[in-house]
Design a protein around this motif. Structure first.
Motif, PDB file in Angstrom:
ATOM      1  N   VAL A 249       0.653  -1.004   0.087  1.00 29.64           N
ATOM      2  CA  VAL A 249      -0.013  -0.077   0.011  1.00 29.64           C
ATOM      3  C   VAL A 249       0.628   1.323  -0.121  1.00 29.64           C
ATOM      4  CG1 VAL A 249      -0.327  -0.119   2.233  1.00 29.64           C
ATOM      5  CG2 VAL A 249      -1.739   1.217   1.174  1.00 29.64           C
ATOM      6  N   THR A 250       0.686   2.201  -0.814  1.00 23.82           N
ATOM      7  CA  THR A 250       1.098   3.557  -0.691  1.00 23.82           C
ATOM      8  C   THR A 250       0.459   4.531  -0.383  1.00 23.82           C
ATOM      9  OG1 THR A 250       2.254   2.984  -2.997  1.00 23.82           O
ATOM     10  CG2 THR A 250       2.384   5.234  -2.445  1.00 23.82           C
ATOM     11  N   VAL A 251       1.236   5.438   0.550  1.00 21.06           N
ATOM     12  CA  VAL A 251       0.433   6.533   1.304  1.00 21.06           C
ATOM     13  C   VAL A 251       1.317   7.869   0.942  1.00 21.06           C
ATOM     14  CG1 VAL A 251      -0.188   7.753   3.552  1.00 21.06           C
ATOM     15  CG2 VAL A 251      -0.151   5.072   3.085  1.00 21.06           C
ATOM     16  N   THR A 252       0.339   8.943   0.423  1.00 17.48           N
ATOM     17  CA  THR A 252       1.240  10.186  -0.163  1.00 17.48           C
ATOM     18  C   THR A 252       0.592  11.256   0.672  1.00 17.48           C
ATOM     19  OG1 THR A 252       1.308   9.213  -2.435  1.00 17.48           O
ATOM     20  CG2 THR A 252       1.422  11.522  -2.161  1.00 17.48           C
ATOM     21  N   VAL A 253       1.503  12.114   0.994  1.00 18.94           N
ATOM     22  CA  VAL A 253       1.310  13.416   1.759  1.00 18.94           C
ATOM     23  C   VAL A 253       1.778  14.576   1.081  1.00 18.94           C
ATOM     24  CG1 VAL A 253       1.656  14.738   4.090  1.00 18.94           C
ATOM     25  CG2 VAL A 253       1.498  11.891   4.129  1.00 18.94           C
ATOM     26  N   THR A 254       0.956  15.644   0.954  1.00 16.08           N
ATOM     27  CA  THR A 254       1.323  16.574   0.239  1.00 16.08           C
ATOM     28  C   THR A 254       1.614  17.934   0.834  1.00 16.08           C
ATOM     29  OG1 THR A 254      -0.925  17.270  -0.529  1.00 16.08           O
ATOM     30  CG2 THR A 254       0.097  15.996  -2.074  1.00 16.08           C
ATOM     31  N   ASN A 255       2.575  18.855   0.490  1.00 17.56           N
ATOM     32  CA  ASN A 255       2.842  19.831   1.413  1.00 17.56           C
ATOM     33  C   ASN A 255       2.807  21.276   0.699  1.00 17.56           C
ATOM     34  OD1 ASN A 255       4.588  17.574   3.122  1.00 17.56           O
ATOM     35  ND2 ASN A 255       3.509  18.974   4.415  1.00 17.56           N
ATOM     36  N   ALA A 256       2.508  22.466   1.001  1.00 18.12           N
ATOM     37  CA  ALA A 256       2.592  23.572   0.217  1.00 18.12           C
ATOM     38  C   ALA A 256       3.762  24.458   0.901  1.00 18.12           C
ATOM     39  CB  ALA A 256       1.209  24.460   0.629  1.00 18.12           C
ATOM     40  N   LYS A 257       4.524  25.210  -0.123  1.00 13.53           N
ATOM     41  CA  LYS A 257       5.402  25.744   0.344  1.00 13.53           C
ATOM     42  C   LYS A 257       5.063  27.133   1.203  1.00 13.53           C
ATOM     43  CE  LYS A 257       9.008  25.446  -3.513  1.00 13.53           C
ATOM     44  NZ  LYS A 257       9.717  26.168  -4.369  1.00 13.53           N
ATOM     45  N   THR A 258       6.008  27.310   2.222  1.00 13.35           N
ATOM     46  CA  THR A 258       5.892  28.437   3.236  1.00 13.35           C
ATOM     47  C   THR A 258       6.053  29.647   2.505  1.00 13.35           C
ATOM     48  OG1 THR A 258       6.760  27.143   5.082  1.00 13.35           O
ATOM     49  CG2 THR A 258       6.517  29.366   5.560  1.00 13.35           C
ATOM     50  N   PRO A 259       4.943  30.538   2.657  1.00 15.27           N
ATOM     51  CA  PRO A 259       5.066  31.751   1.954  1.00 15.27           C
ATOM     52  C   PRO A 259       6.377  32.871   2.387  1.00 15.27           C
ATOM     53  CG  PRO A 259       2.805  31.454   2.632  1.00 15.27           C
ATOM     54  CD  PRO A 259       3.767  30.435   3.378  1.00 15.27           C
ATOM     55  N   ALA A 260       6.822  33.538   1.429  1.00 16.06           N
ATOM     56  CA  ALA A 260       8.156  34.333   1.774  1.00 16.06           C
ATOM     57  C   ALA A 260       7.613  35.397   2.618  1.00 16.06           C
ATOM     58  CB  ALA A 260       8.788  34.795   0.587  1.00 16.06           C
ATOM     59  N   THR A 261       8.292  35.736   3.595  1.00 16.92           N
ATOM     60  CA  THR A 261       7.874  37.035   4.598  1.00 16.92           C
ATOM     61  C   THR A 261       8.540  38.279   3.719  1.00 16.92           C
ATOM     62  OG1 THR A 261       8.322  35.776   6.546  1.00 16.92           O
ATOM     63  CG2 THR A 261       8.132  38.064   6.759  1.00 16.92           C
ATOM     64  N   PRO A 262       7.606  39.308   3.531  1.00 21.16           N
ATOM     65  CA  PRO A 262       7.866  40.649   2.544  1.00 21.16           C
ATOM     66  C   PRO A 262       8.956  41.499   3.586  1.00 21.16           C
ATOM     67  CG  PRO A 262       5.718  40.928   3.777  1.00 21.16           C
ATOM     68  CD  PRO A 262       5.976  39.265   3.866  1.00 21.16           C
ATOM     69  N   ARG A 263       9.924  41.950   2.830  1.00 17.84           N
ATOM     70  CA  ARG A 263      11.086  42.532   3.723  1.00 17.84           C
ATOM     71  C   ARG A 263      10.612  44.061   3.721  1.00 17.84           C
ATOM     72  NH1 ARG A 263      16.598  40.470   0.492  1.00 17.84           N
ATOM     73  NH2 ARG A 263      16.244  38.359   1.183  1.00 17.84           N
ATOM     74  N   PRO A 264      10.898  44.649   4.846  1.00 19.36           N
ATOM     75  CA  PRO A 264      10.311  46.108   5.107  1.00 19.36           C
ATOM     76  C   PRO A 264      11.279  46.890   4.184  1.00 19.36           C
ATOM     77  CG  PRO A 264      11.806  45.370   7.057  1.00 19.36           C
ATOM     78  CD  PRO A 264      11.564  44.100   6.036  1.00 19.36           C
ATOM     79  N   ASP A 265      10.823  48.220   3.634  1.00 19.72           N
ATOM     80  CA  ASP A 265      11.512  48.994   2.919  1.00 19.72           C
ATOM     81  C   ASP A 265      12.343  49.938   3.742  1.00 19.72           C
ATOM     82  OD1 ASP A 265      12.199  51.353   1.229  1.00 19.72           O
ATOM     83  OD2 ASP A 265      10.130  51.888   0.688  1.00 19.72           O
ATOM     84  N   PRO A 266      13.765  50.129   3.328  1.00 21.84           N
ATOM     85  CA  PRO A 266      14.665  50.582   4.084  1.00 21.84           C
ATOM     86  C   PRO A 266      14.436  52.057   4.350  1.00 21.84           C
ATOM     87  CG  PRO A 266      15.554  49.448   2.249  1.00 21.84           C
ATOM     88  CD  PRO A 266      14.172  49.360   1.738  1.00 21.84           C
ATOM     89  N   SER A 267      13.396  52.796   3.621  1.00 26.28           N
ATOM     90  CA  SER A 267      13.300  54.200   4.097  1.00 26.28           C
ATOM     91  C   SER A 267      12.101  54.211   5.163  1.00 26.28           C
ATOM     92  CB  SER A 267      12.843  54.764   2.743  1.00 26.28           C
ATOM     93  OG  SER A 267      11.399  54.271   2.327  1.00 26.28           O
ATOM     94  N   GLY A 268      11.762  53.282   5.344  1.00 27.31           N
ATOM     95  CA  GLY A 268      10.828  53.312   6.295  1.00 27.31           C
ATOM     96  C   GLY A 268       9.358  53.306   6.040  1.00 27.31           C
TER      97      GLY A 268
END
Length: 348
Positions: free
Chosen positions: A223-242
């Motif tokens: 018997v074969t069991v398959t588990v699927t996973n979604a990529k973790t979303p990238a965290t947006p980087r803050p603008d250096p100017s604030g």
């Protein structure tokens, strides 16, 4: 006289005979005591053989059904074969006429593709008794294969760890390797057993698969069991100017948002008989009197609020102040030029 002599002789002869008989018996009795004649009770006799015993086997599977065709081998303490045979349609097999002692019972075949053999065991056979054994062959383990995949690309993922169990028990833990797969043996308790699988560690860079999946497996079946996973979303980087990186969406203006010719903010009147708004009313406000240039507002500009008249108001106010200052200065000069009461021309 003669008669007395005869009687005396007879008595002497009888006495001599009595003495002689006594002496003769005594040695004979002594000789018999020294070498006694064997009696019937003392004579050696054959020792009777001990009563034989037996072993009776009943073979079943975990569901309680009899197992026919299971092969067994019985060995004595010297390792010599004492019997062999197969269970019948009722799962029964008997080894009769066994001398008392300890025997080793070996199952050489379960007779079924779904069942495994049991471990060897020792059996004690007692005189005149039958040792009854009920033996259960376990189901063969299911062969389970685990796969972890990217839910979008289907790429196999390493480092996925799951628990597999039945009911409230965890029976197996698997972790996918570099090829994104893992395998193991899963014990089953029936011909169709339901199991659950739950991921406890996601591959690196992926979110944990939180739902619990279920599947069924049979004895000895893959018997074969398959588990699927979604990529973790990238965290947006803050603008250096604030400043915030998200820009508000521009809201297109409508004719109702444009100021009218009088600067009141109302819509521009529609030419009579056309039935449609003026094409210029949605683009720019009407030009001020005396100004022959018309500036058009961008199509994606925000609605006008009347704040564009502020420069004119400021300019008008500045002009009034300049006029007032000029008036005051002119008045002072005129006053200074007039002669005083004494004709000196000084200011009064």
């Amino acid at each position: 006289m003669q008669a007395r002599i005869i009687r005396g002789a007879v008595r002497s002869a009888a006495l001599a005979a009595a003495v002689t008989g006594t002496l003769t018996w005594t040695p004979t009795a002594t000789a018999q005591s020294a070498e006694p004649t064997p009696s019937a009770s003392a004579a050696p006799s054959e020792t009777p053989a001990p009563d034989a015993g037996a072993v009776a086997i009943t073979k079943k599977d975990p569901a309680g059904d009899p197992l026919a065709g299971a092969s067994f081998l019985l060995l004595d303490t010297a390792g010599q074969e004492a019997g062999r045979g197969k269970t019948d349609a009722q799962g029964k097999l008997t080894f009769p006429d066994l001398p008392p002692g300890v025997y080793r019972l070996k199952e050489t075949s379960s007779g079924s593709p779904l069942h495994d053999v049991i471990d060897d065991q020792d059996i004690i056979v007692t005189p005149g008794a039958t040792a009854h054994l009920t033996l259960t062959d376990p189901f063969k383990a299911a062969q389970v294969v685990l796969k972890a995949k990217d839910n979008n690309t289907g790429k196999l993922l390493a480092g996925s760890t799951v628990n597999i169990g039945s009911g409230d028990k965890t029976l197996l833990t698997l972790t996918t390797g570099p090829k994104g797969t893992a395998s193991g043996e899963l014990p089953v308790s029936s011909r169709k057993t339901e199991f659950w699988v739950k991921q406890i560690k996601a591959p690196e860079g992926y979110d944990l698969y939180k739902p619990t999946k279920t599947f069924t497996a049979g004895p000895g079946a893959p018997v074969t069991v398959t588990v699927t996973n979604a990529k973790t979303p990238a965290t947006p980087r803050p603008d250096p100017s604030g400043k915030p990186t998200d820009k508000p969406t521009d809201t297109p203006s409508t004719p109702a948002d444009k100021p009218s010719e009088g600067g009141t903010g109302g819509p521009k009147p529609t030419p009579a008989g056309t039935g449609t708004p003026d094409a210029d009313s949605s683009l720019a406000p009407a030009a001020d009197a005396g100004d022959d240039t018309t500036s058009k507002a961008p199509a994606d500009s925000l609605a006008h609020t009347g704040a564009d008249t502020t420069p004119w108001l400021v300019g008008g106010a500045g002009l009034l102040v300049a006029v007032g200052i000029s008036t005051v200065v002119a008045t002072r000069r005129r006053t200074a030029a007039e002669p005083g009461p004494d004709g000196t021309g000084e200011t009064r």
